[in-house]
Design a protein around this motif. Sequence first.
Motif, PDB file in Angstrom:
ATOM      1  N   VAL A  64       0.667  -1.141   0.030  1.00 25.73           N
ATOM      2  CA  VAL A  64       0.185   0.022  -0.020  1.00 25.73           C
ATOM      3  C   VAL A  64       0.949   1.292  -0.018  1.00 25.73           C
ATOM      4  O   VAL A  64       1.710   1.584   0.856  1.00 25.73           O
ATOM      5  N   CYS A  65       0.900   2.002  -0.920  1.00 27.76           N
ATOM      6  CA  CYS A  65       1.417   3.298  -1.136  1.00 27.76           C
ATOM      7  C   CYS A  65       0.826   4.391   0.039  1.00 27.76           C
ATOM      8  O   CYS A  65      -0.239   4.251   0.505  1.00 27.76           O
ATOM      9  N   THR A  66       1.832   5.330   0.143  1.00 30.01           N
ATOM     10  CA  THR A  66       1.368   6.487   0.903  1.00 30.01           C
ATOM     11  C   THR A  66       0.435   7.200   0.215  1.00 30.01           C
ATOM     12  O   THR A  66       0.589   7.298  -1.086  1.00 30.01           O
ATOM     13  N   PRO A  67      -0.345   8.084   0.708  1.00 31.14           N
ATOM     14  CA  PRO A  67      -1.341   9.048   0.017  1.00 31.14           C
ATOM     15  C   PRO A  67      -0.304   9.839  -1.034  1.00 31.14           C
ATOM     16  O   PRO A  67      -0.638  10.049  -2.326  1.00 31.14           O
ATOM     17  N   LEU A  68       0.906  10.406  -0.698  1.00 27.29           N
ATOM     18  CA  LEU A  68       1.699  11.252  -1.523  1.00 27.29           C
ATOM     19  C   LEU A  68       2.224  10.490  -2.914  1.00 27.29           C
ATOM     20  O   LEU A  68       2.338  10.857  -3.944  1.00 27.29           O
TER      21      LEU A  68
ATOM     22  N   ILE B   1      -8.411   9.213  -3.620  1.00 24.29           N
ATOM     23  CA  ILE B   1      -7.240   9.624  -2.563  1.00 24.29           C
ATOM     24  C   ILE B   1      -7.742  10.487  -1.533  1.00 24.29           C
ATOM     25  O   ILE B   1      -7.511  10.300  -0.332  1.00 24.29           O
ATOM     26  N   VAL B   2      -8.394  11.577  -1.931  1.00 27.90           N
ATOM     27  CA  VAL B   2      -8.927  12.547  -0.913  1.00 27.90           C
ATOM     28  C   VAL B   2      -9.752  12.078   0.039  1.00 27.90           C
ATOM     29  O   VAL B   2      -9.961  12.364   1.037  1.00 27.90           O
ATOM     30  N   GLY B   3     -10.702  11.223  -0.632  1.00 27.13           N
ATOM     31  CA  GLY B   3     -12.057  10.638   0.163  1.00 27.13           C
ATOM     32  C   GLY B   3     -11.493   9.424   1.060  1.00 27.13           C
ATOM     33  O   GLY B   3     -12.446   9.424   1.966  1.00 27.13           O
ATOM     34  N   THR B   4     -10.428   8.980   0.674  1.00 30.81           N
ATOM     35  CA  THR B   4     -10.162   7.414   1.517  1.00 30.81           C
ATOM     36  C   THR B   4      -8.867   7.315   2.227  1.00 30.81           C
ATOM     37  O   THR B   4      -8.748   6.471   2.936  1.00 30.81           O
ATOM     38  N   MET B   5      -7.775   8.333   1.757  1.00 33.27           N
ATOM     39  CA  MET B   5      -6.518   8.246   2.257  1.00 33.27           C
ATOM     40  C   MET B   5      -6.180   9.549   3.349  1.00 33.27           C
ATOM     41  O   MET B   5      -6.949  10.626   3.154  1.00 33.27           O
ATOM     42  N   PRO B   6      -5.512   9.394   4.495  1.00 35.34           N
ATOM     43  CA  PRO B   6      -5.252  10.493   5.192  1.00 35.34           C
ATOM     44  C   PRO B   6      -4.497  11.643   4.628  1.00 35.34           C
ATOM     45  O   PRO B   6      -3.800  11.459   3.631  1.00 35.34           O
TER      46      PRO B   6
ATOM     47  N   LEU C  66      -1.980  17.486   1.039  1.00 34.25           N
ATOM     48  CA  LEU C  66      -2.299  17.110  -0.157  1.00 34.25           C
ATOM     49  C   LEU C  66      -3.646  17.274  -0.755  1.00 34.25           C
ATOM     50  O   LEU C  66      -3.795  17.106  -1.761  1.00 34.25           O
ATOM     51  N   HIS C  67      -4.555  17.006   0.185  1.00 34.97           N
ATOM     52  CA  HIS C  67      -5.821  17.149  -0.310  1.00 34.97           C
ATOM     53  C   HIS C  67      -6.113  18.478  -1.010  1.00 34.97           C
ATOM     54  O   HIS C  67      -6.770  18.535  -2.013  1.00 34.97           O
TER      55      HIS C  67
END
Length: 91
Positions: free
Chosen positions: A23-27, A51-56, A79-80
């Motif tokens: 699993v990748c980081t969000p970035l 990504i915005v909706g599911t990752m920190p 990031l979001h």
Amino acid sequence: MIDTASFLSSKDIADYWRRIGFVCTPLQSAYIVWQNHTKTLQEKHEAWREIVGTMPDCPVAIGHRKTNMGISDALAESLHAFLRAFIKCNS
């Protein structure tokens, strides 16, 4: 959660990531989506929204990297916010 592996150019690496549960980081996910040359802009926008909706959230850049990117503090720290602004500018 986004299947970042589906944005990789190598099917073998994508299959390996799925097999080991990588699993990748969000970035990392956002960058891999951006680097893909076969998906449409719409598909990339959908992936970034996921990504915005599911990752920190996380910083995009700090310190010297932020200065070199020339982005505002608000965008550098989220990031979001960065992805939302990028999608808005490229819609």
